[in-house]
Design a protein around this motif. Structure first.
Motif, short mmCIF file in Angstrom:
data_model
loop_
_atom_site.label_atom_id
_atom_site.label_comp_id
_atom_site.label_asym_id
_atom_site.label_seq_id
_atom_site.Cartn_x
_atom_site.Cartn_y
_atom_site.Cartn_z
N TYR A 40 -13.36 8.94 -4.00
CA TYR A 40 -12.55 10.13 -4.30
C TYR A 40 -12.04 10.18 -5.74
O TYR A 40 -12.09 11.22 -6.38
N HIS A 41 -11.57 9.04 -6.24
CA HIS A 41 -10.96 9.06 -7.57
C HIS A 41 -11.98 8.99 -8.71
O HIS A 41 -11.63 9.13 -9.87
N THR A 89 0.82 6.30 -1.01
CA THR A 89 -0.36 5.50 -0.71
C THR A 89 -1.58 5.89 -1.53
O THR A 89 -2.30 5.04 -2.06
N ASP A 90 -1.80 7.21 -1.67
CA ASP A 90 -3.00 7.63 -2.39
C ASP A 90 -2.93 7.22 -3.86
O ASP A 90 -3.94 6.89 -4.48
N ASN A 92 -8.47 11.09 10.23
CA ASN A 92 -7.49 10.01 10.19
C ASN A 92 -6.72 10.09 8.88
O ASN A 92 -7.20 9.66 7.84
N LYS A 112 -1.45 17.28 -1.17
CA LYS A 112 -2.23 18.19 -2.01
C LYS A 112 -3.42 18.77 -1.24
O LYS A 112 -3.71 19.97 -1.31
N THR A 113 -4.09 17.91 -0.48
CA THR A 113 -5.25 18.36 0.29
C THR A 113 -4.83 19.35 1.37
O THR A 113 -5.52 20.34 1.64
N MET A 117 0.82 -1.21 0.00
CA MET A 117 0.00 0.00 0.00
C MET A 117 0.85 1.27 0.00
O MET A 117 0.33 2.38 -0.08
N VAL A 138 -4.00 8.54 7.86
CA VAL A 138 -3.57 7.28 7.26
C VAL A 138 -4.72 6.64 6.51
O VAL A 138 -4.59 6.22 5.35
N LEU A 139 -5.89 6.59 7.18
CA LEU A 139 -7.06 6.01 6.52
C LEU A 139 -7.41 6.81 5.27
O LEU A 139 -7.78 6.25 4.23
N ALA A 140 -7.29 8.14 5.37
CA ALA A 140 -7.59 8.99 4.21
C ALA A 140 -6.70 8.62 3.03
O ALA A 140 -7.16 8.52 1.89
N SER A 141 -5.40 8.40 3.29
CA SER A 141 -4.51 8.07 2.17
C SER A 141 -4.82 6.68 1.63
O SER A 141 -4.71 6.43 0.44
N ILE A 142 -5.24 5.76 2.52
CA ILE A 142 -5.58 4.41 2.08
C ILE A 142 -6.75 4.43 1.10
O ILE A 142 -6.81 3.64 0.16
N ILE A 143 -7.71 5.34 1.32
CA ILE A 143 -8.84 5.38 0.39
C ILE A 143 -8.55 6.28 -0.81
O ILE A 143 -9.41 6.50 -1.65
N GLY A 144 -7.32 6.79 -0.90
CA GLY A 144 -6.92 7.47 -2.13
C GLY A 144 -6.85 8.99 -2.05
O GLY A 144 -6.66 9.65 -3.07
N ILE A 145 -7.03 9.55 -0.86
CA ILE A 145 -6.98 11.01 -0.76
C ILE A 145 -5.51 11.46 -0.73
O ILE A 145 -4.74 10.98 0.10
N PRO A 146 -5.10 12.34 -1.65
CA PRO A 146 -3.72 12.82 -1.65
C PRO A 146 -3.50 13.77 -0.48
O PRO A 146 -4.04 14.88 -0.45
N PHE A 173 -14.51 6.57 9.23
CA PHE A 173 -14.41 7.96 9.69
C PHE A 173 -15.57 8.17 10.66
O PHE A 173 -16.71 8.39 10.24
N ALA A 233 -12.37 14.07 6.38
CA ALA A 233 -11.80 12.71 6.44
C ALA A 233 -10.33 12.79 6.80
O ALA A 233 -9.85 12.08 7.69
N ALA A 243 -3.73 3.52 -4.07
CA ALA A 243 -5.18 3.35 -3.96
C ALA A 243 -5.84 3.74 -5.29
O ALA A 243 -6.72 3.05 -5.79
N MET A 273 -18.13 11.11 10.71
CA MET A 273 -18.90 11.39 9.50
C MET A 273 -20.04 10.39 9.36
O MET A 273 -19.99 9.31 9.94
#
Lengths: 238, 291
Positions: free
Chosen positions: A106-107, A74-75, B177, B190-191, A52, B179-187, A92, B173, A78, A95
């Motif tokens: 997101y993507h 990582t991003d 968290n 950049k963010t 990952m 780490v979790l944010a990056s795992i789901i693809g959030i850069p 989360f 998000a 993913a 949320m």
């Protein structure tokens, strides 16, 4: 011959002076369920983290769908199509259920609504609780949300890290049924699971890990019959 | 009673400036995990930009634009400093505090040496304007009206962005968290840069409103306000956006009431005394820490 999805070639990872992975190689093919078996600390989570991009790989390389993704952020990993369902049914928690799923897409911002529809179809309970704060869900529901959120990113490979951890036995079999269904829909799955019996029953192919190395590998059924594996991981005469 | 209403109005318009500053400050705190002590200094710097622009043009749109652009640019330009100091997932918040104090001192020094020979700057009198409301002792200037109405609009937009848009969900998000944010693809990087830009945008608007409210600015204004912004954020609970909204307004009102009813300028002493007492009773802040 089946197409290869993920190939890990002899990677080594260390946390400071501690070697977490030593020359580990695994492969996941199209449509396959691959189980990583081993005790706590054997290196299963480290391997998933390395794939990952959460853990720096010192030697070796990781190839996903033909592209070298070794030490990619990582991003981007993913975004390229690897969906990790992390350990501990992580959501989360501040949320709502719906928002959790939305950020999961997101993507693919254009396709969020169509992905939502299919996730809600697979998990009616998430639809029922869509406006609830995710932190108030039960452990099993959070695990479903975690899986649903991962599906929102349209993964080409699912990796599940100890999906049964901290859940009641009845919920565990439900989660495994969900993963089985997803595999039948075509998702290849890489599963890290402490419960060796469960992992070997579930997987097509398996790797048995110990202290950062792969000890045995082969078709899961064969490993189940291997006396050494039975002795060490299945409690002797199971 | 008239004094009370007058000071309440004063307090609300001053409070809305505090709220804006605390929101920008808290956004960077929760998303980028830094204490940006120099944020109010940047806003004061943008007030200087407004003042400079006003020498060349009276076009309000251009002045506001210049203020926003300068604040965004400087705030985003600072980001790499914090990033260089941060490890992969998270920066020691205390380090960011010390570093941002240095940046604040630097900005204050620039203003007190290089801009207007260090003298306070004064905005044209029509910026503050005459009273739009006059009932006995109650007066409400155009500038105050701008601060209050502009403040409400900016705060509403900010919360809309955060709670109703895709980007807002991504910010939240990441703040919960990373780490979790990056795992789901959030850069993540950049963010985070985007959060600096949004805080800069908010800061640019705040600078214009603040200038219209005060009618002047000085090099020491940044320090003066930064203390209060940090205090309000801690008082509300670090990173608590809704808490910051309530406490920012409360501070503005408390200060104004103190100014109306107590001899001399005791407003600072009152504000910080209040904070001291509340922190002793509730160390996690009134609304709870959210980082």
């Amino acid at each position: 011959m089946k197409k290869n999805v993920l190939r890990v070639e002899g990677i080594s990872v260390s946390y400071g002076p501690i070697q977490a992975l030593d020359d580990v190689s695994i492969e996941v093919d199209e449509g396959e369920i691959v189980s990583l078996v081993g005790a706590n600390g054997a290196g299963k989570t480290s391997l998933l983290r390395a794939i990952m991009g959460l853990q720096k790989v010192h030697t070796g390389r990781i190839v996903f769908m033909g592209n070298d993704i070794t030490n990619t952020s990582t991003d981007k990993v993913a975004g390229s199509g690897i969906g990790l369902i992390p350990e501990g049914h992580l959501v989360f928690s501040t949320m709502t259920v719906l928002e959790n799923l939305q950020v999961g897409g997101y993507h693919y911002p254009q396709e969020v609504s169509s992905s939502l529809e299919s996730v809600f179809e697979s998990f009616p309970v998430l639809y029922k609780r869509r406006n609830q704060i995710a932190g108030t869900l039960s452990g099993g529901e959070q695990q479903m949300l975690s899986i649903g959120r991962t599906l929102m990113s349209k993964p080409k490979l699912l990796m599940a890290d100890e999906p049964s951890l901290g859940l009641a036995p009845k919920v565990i079999s439900e989660i495994f049924n969900i993963l089985r269904d997803l595999n039948e829909k075509g998702y290849p799955i890489l599963l890290a699971e402490q419960n060796a019996k469960k992992a070997l029953e579930f997987g097509d192919h398996a790797y048995v890990m110990e202290t950062g190395r792969v000890l045995f590998q082969g078709p899961a059924k064969e490993l189940m019959g291997n006396p050494k594996v039975r002795h060490a991981y299945l409690g002797g005469n199971v | 009673m008239e004094i009370f209403v007058a000071q309440l109005l004063n307090g609300l318009s001053l409070g809305s400036i505090y709220v804006l500053l605390v929101l920008g400050f808290n956004l960077m705190l929760v998303v980028a995990k830094i204490i940006q002590f120099a944020y109010p200094h940047l806003v004061v710097l943008s007030m200087y930009v407004c003042w400079g622009m006003l020498k060349y043009t009276n076009n309000m749109f251009l002045v506001v634009l210049a203020s926003i652009v300068s604040c965004v640019i400087v705030n985003v330009a600072i980001e790499p400093i914090f990033r260089a100091l941060s490890k992969k997932h998270g920066l020691d918040i205390n380090v960011s505090f010390v570093v941002s104090i240095s940046i604040a001192l630097l900005i204050t020094d620039v203003m007190s040496h290089a801009l207007n020979y260090g003298f306070p700057i004064a905005f044209p009198t029509d910026w503050v304007g005459k009273s739009v409301l006059n009932f006995g002792l109650i007066t409400f200037s155009v500038g105050q009206a701008y601060a209050l109405i502009g403040g409400i609009a900016a705060v509403a937009l900010f919360f809309y962005l955060l709670y109703r848009t895709r980007q807002g969900r991504v910010f939240r998000a990441l703040s919960e968290n990373s780490v979790l944010a990056s795992i789901i693809g959030i850069p993540v990087v950049k963010t985070r840069i985007l959060s600096y830009a949004i805080a800069g945008l908010l800061g640019g608007v705040t600078a214009v409103l603040f200038a219209r409210l005060l009618g002047s600015a000085s090099p020491s204004l940044g320090d003066f306000v930064a203390m209060k912004v940090v205090a309000v954020s801690i008082l509300a609970g670090l990173g608590n956006l809704k808490g910051g909204l309530v406490c920012g307004l409360l501070l503005g009102i408390a200060e104004s009431l103190a100014m109306g009813y107590l001899p001399g300028s005791w407003s600072n002493a009152i504000a910080f005394m209040m904070i001291l007492i509340i922190m002793l009773i509730k160390p996690e802040g009134l609304f709870g820490i959210q980082i």
